[in-house]
Design an enzyme around this catalytic site. Structure first.
Site, PDB file in Angstrom:
ATOM      1  N   HIS A   1       0.845  -1.198   0.000  1.00  0.00           N
ATOM      2  CA  HIS A   1       0.000   0.000   0.000  1.00  0.00           C
ATOM      3  C   HIS A   1       0.871   1.236   0.000  1.00  0.00           C
ATOM      4  CE1 HIS A   1      -3.028   2.940   1.355  1.00  0.00           C
ATOM      5  NE2 HIS A   1      -3.915   2.098   0.893  1.00  0.00           N
TER       6      HIS A   1
ATOM      7  N   ASP B   1      -7.928  -4.282  -0.506  1.00  0.00           N
ATOM      8  CA  ASP B   1      -8.475  -4.509  -1.846  1.00  0.00           C
ATOM      9  C   ASP B   1      -8.413  -5.989  -2.229  1.00  0.00           C
ATOM     10  OD1 ASP B   1      -9.035  -1.763  -2.498  1.00  0.00           O
ATOM     11  OD2 ASP B   1      -6.891  -1.465  -2.639  1.00  0.00           O
TER      12      ASP B   1
END
Length: 434
Positions: free
Chosen positions: A310, A368
């Site tokens: 991320h 995600d």
């Protein structure tokens, strides 16, 4: 103007006089140096592509510590909010600053449910789109069009209008997202039901038909609710900054949220879970996972591992921990743990959590990765994943917009630039240009 007892002195090597700049103290996280005098006093600009070291505002809504894997909404850890509350608690918290009492929540939810309907003429907008139009294209257009139907609540100088439009936008998003899906598959629109919760209502609007009603599975409704909570806000990311930028000009809130949806649509922002499912389908079967992992390590043929790592979190994404638990609950409830697609996902997860290559690089699964798997298990098509993201993030966007409008230091955003083009020159005649 904020007050500061601390200053830093900026010195220049080109003979420009030194400059004292105030330092503002954060409640947690990095302090901020006020560089506004830099241009007005020293005639210089700061340079920060991507705004990686620039605080564009002060906010009391969301805090992230990427190194420690911390995400707070109004000071409350995300892992507690996702377990001890529901999405309505989170919406109230983001909008009003505190968690509601039982009585406050009843009033809020009742007001919310009476805003879920859309003006009947809104359905005619959908007829102008091709059936295969991307849902995000439909949402950008229809959310922006809401201002034409609810213009009685878009006076941004009126606090009551701001409250009403904020609630209205959050309430109408599930209806619009479900309508975009129904239109794409040629089924009639399903209207909301006030006796259902937020997530129950959305699942019913998505999957019920006139021929057969949809019986909501509480495990699946809770999974969707958790997705909503985990995606509700995430500090000053690209789409949130877009909402604030649009709002700084005085644009109405519907237009600002439409701008945020357009920004979220980008594959580097809201499209990550869609890319994850694409990767899993390309791998196909569990026996191909070792080869895929080796190709990732060797960087063979541009093979990329989607849904891991991320931009902000350099530790395990706290949202991913919760989403992983939800993912396994949903797969177990639906009996899908032996489904080839999900077996591939679980095998890659095993490698990522045990293989030193990924652990040493802190390439942990992010939110995600799991949310895409969960949404697919719920029956939500891949093309609608970013629409679900927008539905959740609307709560954060509108809370950020409200905060900005109420800020006495708020003014129209006008970033500057480091100009590196041609200096002043005369325009030659057409004959001289050859």
């Amino acid at each position: 103007m904020k007050n500061s007892d601390t200053k830093v002195t900026l010195t220049f090597s080109d003979g420009t006089p030194s400059l004292d700049l105030p330092v503002y103290k954060a409640s947690i996280g990095p302090d901020a140096i006020d560089i506004r005098p830099l241009y007005t006093t020293a005639g210089k600009l700061s340079y920060d592509p991507g705004f990686m070291s620039t605080a564009s505002c002060d906010s009391s809504i969301t805090y992230i510590d990427g190194e420690k894997g911390i995400l707070l909404y109004r000071g409350y850890p995300i892992e507690q909010l996702a377990v001890k509350g529901d999405f309505m608690d989170t919406c109230y918290l983001l909008l009003k600053g505190e968690l509601p009492t039982a009585a406050q929540k009843d009033v809020f939810v009742n007001a919310f449910k009476h805003q879920t309907m859309l003006h009947e003429q809104m359905q005619f907008f959908f007829r102008g789109f091709r059936r295969d139009a991307h849902p995000m294209a439909v949402l950008v257009a229809t959310v922006g069009a809401l201002s034409a139907f609810y213009h009685e609540s878009i006076d941004i100088s009126d606090p009551d209008h701001r409250e009403e439009s904020a609630l209205s936008i959050i309430a109408k998003m599930p209806t619009l997202v479900a309508m975009a899906y129904k239109y794409s598959i040629g089924q009639p629109f399903v209207y909301p039901r006030n006796e259902l919760s937020y997530s129950e209502n959305f699942l019913r609007m998505m999957f019920a038909t006139p021929a057969e009603d949809y019986k909501v599975n509480p495990v699946l409704a809770r999974a969707l609710d958790r997705i909503m909570i985990l995606h509700a806000d995430h500090e000053q990311n690209a789409s949130t900054s877009t909402v604030r930028l649009a709002g700084s000009s005085g644009a109405n809130p519907f237009a600002c949220i439409a701008a945020g949806i357009a920004s979220l649509w980008g594959p580097l922002h809201g499209g990550a879970n869609e890319a994850t499912l694409t990767m899993l389908r390309q791998i196909g079967t569990v026996d191909k996972v070792p080869e895929f992992i080796q190709n990732v390590k060797n960087r063979t043929g541009g093979v990329r591992l989607m849904g891991f790592g991320h931009r902000v979190y350099k530790n395990f994404d706290p949202r991913a921990i919760l989403m992983r638990e939800t993912c396994h609950e949903v797969l177990g409830e639906l009996g899908l743990k032996d489904n080839p697609l999900f077996k591939v996902a679980l095998e890659i997860e095993k490698y990522a959590l045990e293989d030193d290559y990924f652990v040493s690089r802190k390439l942990y699964p992010n939110v995600d990765y799991y949310s895409g798997i969960v949404q697919s298990a719920l029956g939500i098509p891949t093309s609608l994943f970013t629409g679900i993201f927008a539905m959740a993030r609307t709560a954060g966007w509108i809370a950020q917009w409200k905060e900005m409008i109420a800020d006495p230091e708020h003014r129209i955003a006008r970033p500057r630039q480091l100009y590196t083009g041609a200096t002043t020159r005369d325009v030659p005649s057409i004959e001289e240009r050859g």
